[in-house]
Design a protein around this motif. Structure first.
Motif, PDB file in Angstrom:
ATOM      1  N   HIS A   1      48.221 -17.245 130.957  1.00 17.75           N
ATOM      2  CA  HIS A   1      47.323 -16.147 130.606  1.00 17.75           C
ATOM      3  C   HIS A   1      47.113 -15.190 131.775  1.00 17.75           C
ATOM      4  O   HIS A   1      46.845 -14.014 131.579  1.00 17.75           O
ATOM      5  N   THR A   2      47.275 -15.670 132.996  1.00 21.59           N
ATOM      6  CA  THR A   2      47.074 -14.825 134.184  1.00 21.59           C
ATOM      7  C   THR A   2      48.236 -13.872 134.443  1.00 21.59           C
ATOM      8  O   THR A   2      48.064 -12.849 135.096  1.00 21.59           O
TER       9      THR A   2
ATOM     10  N   ASP B   1      42.476 -30.137 130.436  1.00 18.50           N
ATOM     11  CA  ASP B   1      43.477 -31.189 130.612  1.00 18.50           C
ATOM     12  C   ASP B   1      44.665 -30.862 129.709  1.00 18.50           C
ATOM     13  O   ASP B   1      44.499 -30.478 128.555  1.00 18.50           O
ATOM     14  N   PRO B   2      45.878 -31.027 130.224  1.00 16.60           N
ATOM     15  CA  PRO B   2      47.060 -30.654 129.430  1.00 16.60           C
ATOM     16  C   PRO B   2      47.156 -31.431 128.115  1.00 16.60           C
ATOM     17  O   PRO B   2      46.948 -32.636 128.071  1.00 16.60           O
ATOM     18  N   VAL B   3      47.442 -30.686 127.075  1.00 17.61           N
ATOM     19  CA  VAL B   3      47.761 -31.274 125.773  1.00 17.61           C
ATOM     20  C   VAL B   3      49.275 -31.173 125.648  1.00 17.61           C
ATOM     21  O   VAL B   3      49.844 -30.085 125.720  1.00 17.61           O
ATOM     22  N   VAL B   4      49.897 -32.334 125.473  1.00 12.49           N
ATOM     23  CA  VAL B   4      51.354 -32.379 125.435  1.00 12.49           C
ATOM     24  C   VAL B   4      51.814 -32.591 123.997  1.00 12.49           C
ATOM     25  O   VAL B   4      51.307 -33.468 123.291  1.00 12.49           O
TER      26      VAL B   4
ATOM     27  N   THR C   1      50.186 -27.708 127.325  1.00 16.75           N
ATOM     28  CA  THR C   1      49.326 -26.543 127.151  1.00 16.75           C
ATOM     29  C   THR C   1      47.918 -26.828 127.654  1.00 16.75           C
ATOM     30  O   THR C   1      47.345 -27.879 127.355  1.00 16.75           O
ATOM     31  N   THR C   2      47.389 -25.885 128.420  1.00 21.12           N
ATOM     32  CA  THR C   2      45.982 -25.944 128.842  1.00 21.12           C
ATOM     33  C   THR C   2      45.288 -24.681 128.335  1.00 21.12           C
ATOM     34  O   THR C   2      45.936 -23.654 128.109  1.00 21.12           O
TER      35      THR C   2
ATOM     36  N   ILE D   1      45.056 -19.428 127.660  1.00 24.44           N
ATOM     37  CA  ILE D   1      46.106 -20.428 127.418  1.00 24.44           C
ATOM     38  C   ILE D   1      47.239 -20.284 128.435  1.00 24.44           C
ATOM     39  O   ILE D   1      47.685 -19.193 128.746  1.00 24.44           O
ATOM     40  N   THR D   2      47.673 -21.441 128.910  1.00 25.05           N
ATOM     41  CA  THR D   2      48.883 -21.552 129.729  1.00 25.05           C
ATOM     42  C   THR D   2      49.719 -22.647 129.084  1.00 25.05           C
ATOM     43  O   THR D   2      49.221 -23.737 128.809  1.00 25.05           O
TER      44      THR D   2
END
Length: 180
Positions: free
Chosen positions: A78-79, A153-156, A146-147, A117-118
């Motif tokens: 997102h950055t 915390d990353p969702v895989v 995804t965070t 979102i990243t």
């Protein structure tokens, strides 16, 4: 009788010479025909071997490039969203470019910005489904991490996608993407 014998002998030699010349000419024509057939078969075999080599080369190139491009296509932060989405579109070609641009503009851009979102896509495995001269279809197994603002915390998640790669000049680009 001596004259007759001489004439008869000369006629026999003439007939024998004619027969010998005819046989040699027939043998020459047969050898020429065999050589032409051999050259034709050898030329076809060389052409076909080249075709097979070209398809194998296309398959290998598209597979290697596809593994890299799919990660770039499906990853963004997102950055650095504008830069990442431009990079993603650079991986595409043909009608798929506009389809993907519409998806990015209508869904991804606003959602990624609002939810911070990243997502990072990684290729776990890839293989070739089919190969044509300038088009190769790949089956790619992906993991996306995804965070977001709500989920730091990353969702895989994992997915399988069919990726159509198309030769554009001297490189390969993504011309289609279908989830499985």
């Amino acid at each position: 009788m001596s004259d007759r014998t001489s004439e008869h002998s000369a006629e026999n030699q003439s007939v024998s010479a004619s027969s010998g010349n005819g046989r040699r000419r027939g043998l020459s024509m047969l050898l020429l025909s065999v050589a032409i057939v051999f050259a034709t078969v050898a030329g076809f075999a060389t052409w076909r071997t080249g075709q097979i080599h070209d398809l194998a080369s296309a398959r290998d190139e598209a597979l290697n490039v596809g593994r890299e491009r799919i990660s770039l296509l499906l990853s963004y932060r997102h950055t650095t969203l504008d830069e990442d989405l431009a990079t993603a579109l650079g991986q595409t070609t043909g009608a798929f470019t506009e389809e993907f641009r519409t998806l990015l503009d209508d869904v991804v851009r606003d959602t990624a910005t609002d939810r911070r979102i990243t997502t990072q896509a990684s290729v776990n495995a890839a293989g070739v489904v089919s190969t044509k001269n300038d088009e190769v279809v790949l089956l790619i197994f992906l993991t996306q991490s995804t965070t977001s603002r709500n989920s730091p915390d990353p969702v895989v998640s994992g997915s399988r996608v069919d990726v159509t790669m198309q030769r554009v000049g001297s490189t390969w680009k993504i011309a289609g993407l279908e989830t499985k």
